[in-house]
Design an enzyme around this catalytic site. Structure first.
Site, PDB file in Angstrom:
ATOM      1  N   ARG A  58       0.841  -1.261   0.534  1.00 50.32           N
ATOM      2  CA  ARG A  58      -0.179  -0.420   0.181  1.00 50.32           C
ATOM      3  C   ARG A  58       0.910   1.560  -0.036  1.00 50.32           C
ATOM      4  O   ARG A  58       0.671   1.937  -0.452  1.00 50.32           O
ATOM      5  CB  ARG A  58      -0.881   0.234   0.929  1.00 50.32           C
ATOM      6  CG  ARG A  58      -1.722   1.366   1.253  1.00 50.32           C
ATOM      7  CD  ARG A  58      -3.377   0.755   1.761  1.00 50.32           C
ATOM      8  NE  ARG A  58      -2.740   0.036   3.095  1.00 50.32           N
ATOM      9  CZ  ARG A  58      -2.816   0.820   4.473  1.00 50.32           C
ATOM     10  NH1 ARG A  58      -2.084   1.955   4.488  1.00 50.32           N
ATOM     11  NH2 ARG A  58      -2.362   0.260   5.650  1.00 50.32           N
ATOM     12  N   TYR A 111     -14.892  16.164 -14.890  1.00 47.76           N
ATOM     13  CA  TYR A 111     -14.995  14.387 -14.399  1.00 47.76           C
ATOM     14  C   TYR A 111     -16.546  14.849 -13.512  1.00 47.76           C
ATOM     15  O   TYR A 111     -16.108  15.464 -12.786  1.00 47.76           O
ATOM     16  CB  TYR A 111     -14.308  13.778 -14.326  1.00 47.76           C
ATOM     17  CG  TYR A 111     -14.085  12.287 -14.347  1.00 47.76           C
ATOM     18  CD1 TYR A 111     -15.408  11.638 -15.662  1.00 47.76           C
ATOM     19  CD2 TYR A 111     -14.141  11.363 -13.289  1.00 47.76           C
ATOM     20  CE1 TYR A 111     -15.282  10.164 -15.390  1.00 47.76           C
ATOM     21  CE2 TYR A 111     -15.388  10.145 -13.470  1.00 47.76           C
ATOM     22  CZ  TYR A 111     -15.392   9.853 -14.023  1.00 47.76           C
ATOM     23  OH  TYR A 111     -15.319   8.873 -14.297  1.00 47.76           O
ATOM     24  N   ASP A 183      -5.992  17.705 -14.632  1.00 46.70           N
ATOM     25  CA  ASP A 183      -6.641  16.945 -15.229  1.00 46.70           C
ATOM     26  C   ASP A 183      -6.130  17.038 -16.953  1.00 46.70           C
ATOM     27  O   ASP A 183      -6.879  17.113 -16.712  1.00 46.70           O
ATOM     28  CB  ASP A 183      -7.987  16.738 -14.819  1.00 46.70           C
ATOM     29  CG  ASP A 183      -8.169  14.495 -15.412  1.00 46.70           C
ATOM     30  OD1 ASP A 183      -7.898  14.596 -15.704  1.00 46.70           O
ATOM     31  OD2 ASP A 183      -9.207  14.086 -14.117  1.00 46.70           O
ATOM     32  N   LYS A 208      -7.427   5.253 -18.807  1.00 49.83           N
ATOM     33  CA  LYS A 208      -8.305   5.897 -20.528  1.00 49.83           C
ATOM     34  C   LYS A 208      -7.243   5.608 -21.338  1.00 49.83           C
ATOM     35  O   LYS A 208      -6.715   4.275 -21.114  1.00 49.83           O
ATOM     36  CB  LYS A 208      -9.104   6.983 -20.227  1.00 49.83           C
ATOM     37  CG  LYS A 208      -9.724   7.692 -18.998  1.00 49.83           C
ATOM     38  CD  LYS A 208     -10.890   7.004 -19.276  1.00 49.83           C
ATOM     39  CE  LYS A 208     -11.886   6.823 -18.252  1.00 49.83           C
ATOM     40  NZ  LYS A 208     -12.066   7.839 -17.720  1.00 49.83           N
TER      41      LYS A 208
HETATM   42  C1  LIG Z   1     -12.490   8.429 -16.489  1.00 57.64           C
HETATM   43  C2  LIG Z   1     -11.401   9.904 -15.851  1.00 57.64           C
HETATM   44  C3  LIG Z   1     -11.520   9.749 -14.222  1.00 57.64           C
HETATM   45  C4  LIG Z   1     -12.012   8.967 -13.287  1.00 57.64           C
HETATM   46  O1  LIG Z   1     -11.380   8.024 -13.310  1.00 57.64           O
HETATM   47  P1  LIG Z   1     -11.176   6.423 -13.397  1.00 57.64           P
HETATM   48  O2  LIG Z   1     -10.033   5.729 -13.895  1.00 57.64           O
HETATM   49  O3  LIG Z   1     -12.843   5.658 -13.434  1.00 57.64           O
HETATM   50  O4  LIG Z   1     -11.086   6.064 -10.936  1.00 57.64           O
HETATM   51  C5  LIG Z   1     -11.504  11.024 -14.173  1.00 57.64           C
HETATM   52  N1  LIG Z   1     -11.192  12.995 -14.566  1.00 57.64           N
HETATM   53  C6  LIG Z   1     -11.274  12.445 -15.835  1.00 57.64           C
HETATM   54  C7  LIG Z   1     -11.075  13.300 -16.821  1.00 57.64           C
HETATM   55  C8  LIG Z   1     -11.730  10.900 -16.938  1.00 57.64           C
HETATM   56  O5  LIG Z   1     -12.447  10.655 -17.863  1.00 57.64           O
END
Ligand SMILES: *Cc1c(COP(=O)(O)O)cnc(C)c1O
Length: 392
Positions: A58, A111, A183, A208
């Site tokens: 962890r 998001y 992000d 992604k």
């Molecule tokens: C999918 C996404 C998230 C969250 O990610 P997870 O891996 O599903 O927790 C955060 N920010 C953006 C822009 C996203 O597309």
């Protein structure tokens, strides 16, 4: 092996290797949860050094460390921290850097999970939150100047591919003594490097583009070592630990990131141009089109414009439902950044949770469709869109 002048394509293949004695070309999956100390002094060192990769998984893990090193190099950052998901990364950053009474500035459009953190969770712990329209740079700068502790941005953002001026936000944050967080999920580090504009912290949903195959959930935070240590403290308390197998799968996926992103970029601009000229289409939102209201900003801060675009069709909700039903290559599914092209009828997704006014505020028209281009042949994607437009 990892000279700073190497290009991203090369870093993706080599930048995680650091042990010349390790002759295995493919990375190992380190499943061990706990690691042995040689003596009492070493144990004390392992237990107290932040982000030690061989103490307790962890806290850190050698497979995580390889994925983290690769992502840090791609973003041009000092170090990175892996988390169990993108939301794990966002939560660790916000809960690690904000406290009661602090002012946090964020966008009206994030998001959905990030929006929930800002509107529901953080206020419960006494954080003051100000949400600002991301394209209104003057308003963002003014909000940061009102004593913000942290500013969070996301560019391009869902669903209308609106941009935030990274350089302006980073400068305003610096002047105010605030930490800036971006992000970078939609762009990927191949298309945009927020740290190069002065942003302090980058977060990713590695689920992604980085993973790229719709088969793992992971997140990452990239920052200076001192900031990352603070964020790590909250990450280990939150327990957002990436599995060793998923870390390995992520490394495997990232080897082809530059090929996949280049193809997704090409497919998206090709699809955007095709739909822009189609009589059944009302509007196309894609930062790579000269007609995008922030195209100049896109050119200034992005090297490629990403694989995601959105379009408004002629007709209303029902016509749009018919259109997505007729698509054969674009699969109706959430997420983005994988090899398969996906489509989401945005209004159908939020119909249960947002009323018309909130939908309007979030820029979600009833005829808005988000297309996340995969790496299929562009001609086949265009043919699929053409037949679905015709038959709906
Ligand atoms: C999918 C996404 C998230 C969250 O990610 P997870 O891996 O599903 O927790 C955060 N920010 C953006 C822009 C996203 O597309």
């Amino acid at each position: 092996m990892t000279a700073p002048t190497r290009r991203p394509d090369t870093l993706l293949i080599h930048a995680d290797r650091d042990d010349a004695a390790d002759t295995a070309l493919a990375p190992a999956i380190h499943t061990s949860v706990t690691y042995a100390a040689g003596d009492a002094a070493e144990f004390a060192e392992m237990a107290t050094r932040p982000r030690h990769p061989r103490f307790y998984t962890r806290y850190g893990n050698p497979t995580h460390e390889r994925a983290a090193r690769l992502i840090a190099r791609l973003e041009g950052g000092e170090a990175a921290l892996m988390t169990a998901s993108g939301m794990g990364a966002v939560s660790a950053v916000l809960l690690g850097l904000l406290g009661a009474g602090d002012l946090a500035v964020a966008q009206t459009t994030h998001y959905m999970g990030t929006t929930r953190l800002f509107t529901e969770l953080l206020p419960r712990f006494g954080v003051r939150v100000e949400l600002v329209e991301q394209a209104d740079t003057a308003a963002l700068v003014a909000a940061i100047g009102r004593g913000a502790r942290l500013v969070m941005v996301e560019t391009p953002s869902n669903p209308t591919m609106t941009l935030t001026d990274l350089r302006a936000v980073a400068a305003a944050a610096r002047a105010a003594g605030a930490i800036s967080v971006a992000d970078n999920t939609f762009a990927s580090p191949l298309n945009q490097q927020p740290l190069s504009f002065g942003i302090d912290v980058v977060v990713h949903s590695a689920t992604k583009y980085l993973g790229g195959h719709h088969d793992l959930i992971a997140g990452a935070v990239v920052a200076r070592e001192d900031l990352l240590d603070r964020i790590w403290q909250s990450a280990i308390a939150l327990g957002s630990t990436l599995g060793a197998f998923d870390a390995w799968l992520l490394l495997r996926g990232m080897r082809t990131l530059s090929l996949r992103v280049a193809r997704a970029n090409d497919n998206a601009i090709t699809v955007a141009r095709f739909l822009e000229g189609h009589p059944q289409v009302e509007a196309v939102h894609y930062p790579g089109l000269p007609g995008h209201p922030q195209h100049a900003l896109a050119r200034a801060q992005m090297r490629g414009f990403g694989g995601v675009l959105s379009v408004r069709l002629r007709g209303g909700y029902d016509r749009t439902q018919r259109f997505v039903s007729k698509l054969r290559l674009f699969t109706q599914a959430v997420s983005l950044g994988g090899v398969e092209s996906l489509v989401v009828h945005a209004a159908a997704m939020v119909r249960g949770t947002l009323d018309d006014e909130q939908m309007q505020a979030a820029g979600i028209a009833p005829n808005l469709v988000r297309l996340a281009c995969g790496i299929e042949a562009a001609d086949d994607l265009l043919a699929d869109l053409a037949q679905a437009l015709e038959r709906s």
